[in-house]
Scaffold this active site. Structure first.
Site, mmCIF file in Angstrom:
data_model
loop_
_atom_site.group_PDB
_atom_site.id
_atom_site.type_symbol
_atom_site.label_atom_id
_atom_site.label_comp_id
_atom_site.label_asym_id
_atom_site.label_seq_id
_atom_site.Cartn_x
_atom_site.Cartn_y
_atom_site.Cartn_z
ATOM 1 N N ASP A 17 0.776 -1.254 0.000
ATOM 2 C CA ASP A 17 0.000 0.000 0.000
ATOM 3 C C ASP A 17 0.805 1.301 0.000
ATOM 4 O O ASP A 17 1.795 1.416 0.734
ATOM 5 C CB ASP A 17 -0.865 0.087 1.259
ATOM 6 C CG ASP A 17 -1.589 -1.166 1.593
ATOM 7 O OD1 ASP A 17 -1.583 -2.096 0.780
ATOM 8 O OD2 ASP A 17 -2.148 -1.227 2.692
ATOM 9 N N PHE A 71 1.848 -1.158 10.037
ATOM 10 C CA PHE A 71 0.920 -1.276 8.913
ATOM 11 C C PHE A 71 0.533 0.122 8.398
ATOM 12 O O PHE A 71 1.030 1.126 8.865
ATOM 13 C CB PHE A 71 -0.321 -2.075 9.351
ATOM 14 C CG PHE A 71 -0.135 -3.578 9.324
ATOM 15 C CD1 PHE A 71 1.130 -4.163 9.299
ATOM 16 C CD2 PHE A 71 -1.238 -4.428 9.331
ATOM 17 C CE1 PHE A 71 1.288 -5.554 9.269
ATOM 18 C CE2 PHE A 71 -1.089 -5.810 9.297
ATOM 19 C CZ PHE A 71 0.161 -6.375 9.268
ATOM 20 N N SER A 72 -0.418 0.127 7.478
ATOM 21 C CA SER A 72 -0.712 1.350 6.716
ATOM 22 C C SER A 72 -1.200 2.508 7.566
ATOM 23 O O SER A 72 -1.770 2.318 8.638
ATOM 24 C CB SER A 72 -1.743 1.040 5.632
ATOM 25 O OG SER A 72 -1.116 0.308 4.621
ATOM 26 N N ASP A 89 -5.360 1.162 9.432
ATOM 27 C CA ASP A 89 -5.233 2.019 8.253
ATOM 28 C C ASP A 89 -5.848 3.415 8.446
ATOM 29 O O ASP A 89 -6.727 3.829 7.675
ATOM 30 C CB ASP A 89 -5.836 1.334 7.006
ATOM 31 C CG ASP A 89 -5.298 -0.078 6.799
ATOM 32 O OD1 ASP A 89 -4.209 -0.368 7.327
ATOM 33 O OD2 ASP A 89 -5.964 -0.889 6.127
HETATM 34 C C1 FRU Z 1 -3.937 -3.630 2.643
HETATM 35 C C2 FRU Z 1 -3.328 -4.081 3.960
HETATM 36 C C3 FRU Z 1 -3.682 -3.096 5.054
HETATM 37 C C4 FRU Z 1 -2.580 -3.287 6.027
HETATM 38 C C5 FRU Z 1 -1.389 -3.562 5.140
HETATM 39 C C6 FRU Z 1 -0.384 -4.522 5.705
HETATM 40 O O1 FRU Z 1 -3.264 -4.063 1.522
HETATM 41 O O2 FRU Z 1 -3.752 -5.383 4.261
HETATM 42 O O3 FRU Z 1 -4.971 -3.259 5.590
HETATM 43 O O4 FRU Z 1 -2.395 -2.155 6.828
HETATM 44 O O5 FRU Z 1 -1.918 -4.068 3.927
HETATM 45 O O6 FRU Z 1 0.756 -4.573 4.933
#
Ligand code: FRU
Length: 495
Positions: free
Chosen positions: A39, A98-99, A168
């Site tokens: 992402d 993560f994101s 996210d």
């Molecule tokens: C989306 C996701 C997000 C998460 C990230 C982990 O592609 O699954 O929800 O934060 O990738 O790498």
């Protein structure tokens, strides 16, 4: 003070990027500096430049413990890599950073909000994620994680909200200077929901409301939400997991959805008026938007899909690209997308043809190349006797090609990369119903070394696919079953 984990990542990327030649990368799409990218994160303006971070595992071309990679640009097309900005180096994010998103603060610092993930054993003895929202503050290169992290955890969730799927955060600044963010959460009914939190200072956050519930309509959990107002409408961009196809929409499993609607005055909830896929091709997920200085809303997505990652072999030095940044608009209740206008500065060597009859196979002098911006308008030679199919073959040689085919009688546009050089039996085709109002179909094809993005009818729909065809495959041909007339304008795109 940076951690050993971050120093290792920075050292690794600096050494190993040297093995990647210029031609081994896309010319004007951002690719992973080394190893794996998913992402886009923290897409933002800061100190007069555009910053783009990304989900990053520098050590191998597959997903693993998530770091944040980092790049900076003035025109959103030429990117300079900066050192990795986050590593999973604390007790609240040791399974991954993560994101998340980023924003410039009044004190001149850049504030990042991301999801910290740890693994915990549940009552059944199974390890599951625990996801919280965390803050890091920096100067555009180095970032310090906030001492009171996490700033949002299970205590801040509405009743029934899951601490396993809570991720996210996408922040924005309100007119009064306060900050808000939208975060995806698995709700009491086990499908996605979107939560809104507010903050005066970027560090102390309070739950305001649940903006939207999925109730199982679009896949299961929702990932990577974005939320903004445009032309009097409220717009949600989502990446739902595990979607069922509906007629010609949502064929991607892990798909993308644009919801256009309004906010209910009494409940404060989002009310959907219209929905569509954001991208109808194969490779597009988890988009984020920004506002440019001159007020354009620009979206960038991960140019890959979780369902097709296995097409990459383990010996690749980098895996993962971002889409072309796209200017988006909402008109007549639909999402419109156009490649950012800065791309026009990269155009050279214009070739134009008008009213070329295609019946059988046709090539056009100087219409070839792998980094191109090409507009093709297609219409029948005889309206009473429509052609069956017109195909444009790209990145073609004696062995390989990637095809775009249009069948006017069914209004179906298809992208097919079966012969693009992949040796894996992942999904290589996608069809979309095109909503042409006229007898013409207008395609703008943006091709970089390793991707094709097709903007249909001035951006009413977009189909995106990555291709990894050998670079010597440079030919373009047109082929028609029946007779079609085409206009072609083609530019080379320089780096
Ligand atoms: C989306 C996701 C997000 C998460 C990230 C982990 O592609 O699954 O929800 O934060 O990738 O790498």
């Amino acid at each position: 003070m940076s951690s050993q984990l971050l120093r290792d990542a920075r050292q690794h990327e600096e050494i190993f990027e040297k093995n990647i030649g210029k031609e081994d990368r896309p010319a004007f799409h951002l690719s992973s500096r080394v190893g794996w990218m998913n992402d886009p994160n923290g897409f933002s303006r800061y100190n007069g430049e555009y910053h783009l971070f990304y989900q990053y595992y520098p050590y191998a071309p597959h997903w693993d413990s998530m770091h944040w990679g980092h790049a900076v640009s003035r025109d959103l097309l030429h990117w300079e890599y900066l050192p990795a900005s986050l590593a999973p180096d604390t007790k609240y994010d040791n399974f991954g950073c993560f994101s998340g998103s980023a924003i410039e603060m009044p004190d001149g610092k850049q504030l990042i909000m991301y999801t910290g993930v740890v693994k915990e054993m549940n009552k059944e003895g199974i390890y599951t994620d625990v996801q919280t929202q965390c803050i890091a503050v920096g100067d555009g290169i180095n970032y310090e994680k906030y001492e009171n992290n996490p700033v949002l955890d299970e205590k801040d969730l509405p009743e029934g909200g899951s601490r396993v799927d809570f991720r996210d955060p996408k922040m924005w600044r309100n007119e009064d200077g306060t900050l808000s963010c939208v975060v995806a959460n698995r709700a009491y009914d086990h499908t996605g929901s979107l939560l809104i939190f507010n903050s005066e200072n970027g560090f102390d956050w309070k739950y305001e409301k649940t903006l939207a519930f999925n109730h199982g309509k679009y896949g299961s959990m929702w990932e990577c939400p974005d939320y903004f107002e445009m032309n009097g409408k409220h717009v949600l961009l989502l990446s739902p997991q595990d979607m069922y196809p509906v007629d010609m929409e949502y064929h991607n499993g892990n798909g993308t959805v644009c919801l256009i609607g309004h906010i209910d005055d009494t409940t404060g909830e989002f009310v959907e008026e219209y929905n569509q896929a954001i991208d109808y091709g194969i490779d597009f997920y988890a988009p984020q938007t920004i506002l440019t200085e001159d007020g354009r809303r620009v979206m960038i997505g991960w140019m890959q899909n979780w369902d097709t990652c296995s097409m990459h072999s383990e010996d690749r030095a980098w895996v993962g690209q971002m889409s072309i940044p796209r200017e988006i608009d909402i008109q007549n209740g639909r999402l419109l997308q156009k490649p950012i206008r800065e791309l026009e500065n990269l155009r050279t060597d214009c070739v134009t043809y008008q009213n070329v009859k295609v019946s059988g196979v046709q090539t056009l002098e100087k219409v070839n190349g792998r980094c191109i911006d090409m507009e093709v308008t297609i219409r029948p030679e005889d309206k009473e006797n429509l052609f069956r199919e017109l195909t444009i073959n790209l990145a073609q040689d004696d062995k390989f090609k990637t095809s775009i085919s249009y069948r006017p009688q069914e209004a179906i546009l298809k992208i097919d990369r079966k012969f693009s050089g992949s040796t894996k039996a992942v999904i290589h085709q996608r069809r979309a119903k095109v909503y042409s109002q006229s007898e013409e179909l207008k395609l703008r094809i943006i091709m970089d070394r390793y991707s094709v993005e097709i903007f249909v009818n001035d951006g009413e729909q977009v189909m995106t696919a990555t291709i990894y065809t050998r670079l010597s495959a440079q030919n373009i041909s047109f082929q028609c079953d029946g007779a079609a007339m085409i206009d072609v304008t083609k530019y080379d795109l320089t780096e």
